[in-house]
Design a protein around this motif. Structure first.
Motif, short mmCIF file in Angstrom:
data_model
loop_
_atom_site.label_atom_id
_atom_site.label_comp_id
_atom_site.label_asym_id
_atom_site.label_seq_id
_atom_site.Cartn_x
_atom_site.Cartn_y
_atom_site.Cartn_z
N ASN A 1 6.36 -10.05 -4.69
CA ASN A 1 6.23 -9.73 -3.28
C ASN A 1 6.15 -8.22 -3.06
O ASN A 1 5.40 -7.74 -2.21
CB ASN A 1 7.39 -10.32 -2.49
N VAL B 1 -2.04 -7.84 2.81
CA VAL B 1 -0.70 -8.36 2.51
C VAL B 1 -0.53 -9.82 2.94
O VAL B 1 0.10 -10.61 2.25
CB VAL B 1 0.38 -7.46 3.18
N GLY C 1 2.13 -12.25 1.23
CA GLY C 1 3.43 -11.57 1.38
C GLY C 1 4.44 -12.41 2.13
O GLY C 1 5.61 -12.49 1.75
N HIS D 1 3.12 -6.29 -1.27
CA HIS D 1 3.33 -5.39 -0.14
C HIS D 1 2.86 -3.96 -0.43
O HIS D 1 2.81 -3.15 0.49
CB HIS D 1 4.79 -5.40 0.29
#
Length: 171
Positions: A125, A136, A140, A129
């Protein structure tokens, strides 16, 4: 002459009375660990969960509004959660995989693996990001959801195990 609950009245029965012990907790059920390590673990273990939940909320708000600030905030929250996850995981690693004389329950090992998977998801993650703002989503947000769900499962497993241990001690 000593009291005897046995039906045998021979000499062996008089010298060794029959004693029935009440149900006691087995020594392996009581965990004796380093007090400072346990205190530090219990103090720091919930902190990454808070950061990852805040990152999930930021991801949801960014997904709904498109405000760049929320994506940047989520990236910082994920990074802080990963940094704070290091110390409790190292303590947990030693307590679960190098227990010495202590008995380690299956629930503690499961909690270790679930938390490890959550940290791996959080690392991915963090890489997601680090992309451009519009690249994203939605990965994300889904990685944040997976991280939080895994941490919830680990906390529930550990809490139910600790509850069971306390119930056995008080029985």
């Amino acid at each position: 002459m000593t009291p005897n609950t046995s039906l045998n009245n021979g000499p062996a029965a008089r010298t060794t009375p029959h004693v029935v012990k009440p149900h006691t907790v087995q020594p392996h059920a009581v965990h004796r660990r380093s007090r400072p390590a346990t205190v530090l673990f219990k103090l720091l273990n919930p902190m990454p969960f808070g950061f990852f939940v805040a990152a999930l909320i930021s991801d949801i708000v960014y997904y709904r509004t498109g405000e760049l600030m929320w994506m940047k905030g989520a990236a910082w929250l994920i990074a802080a959660g990963l940094v704070l996850a290091i110390i409790p995981r190292l303590i947990n690693l030693v307590q679960v995989w190098f227990p010495g004389r202590n008995h380690v329950a299956g629930a503690q090992r499961l909690d270790f693996f679930v938390n490890l998977l959550a940290i791996v998801a959080a690392i991915f993650n963090a890489f997601v990001h680090s992309r451009d703002a519009y690249a994203v989503m939605p990965e994300g947000m889904w990685l944040s959801v997976v991280t939080v769900i895994l941490l919830c499962v680990g906390n529930v497993v550990l809490a139910s195990h600790e509850f069971d241990v306390q119930e056995v001690r008080h029985a």
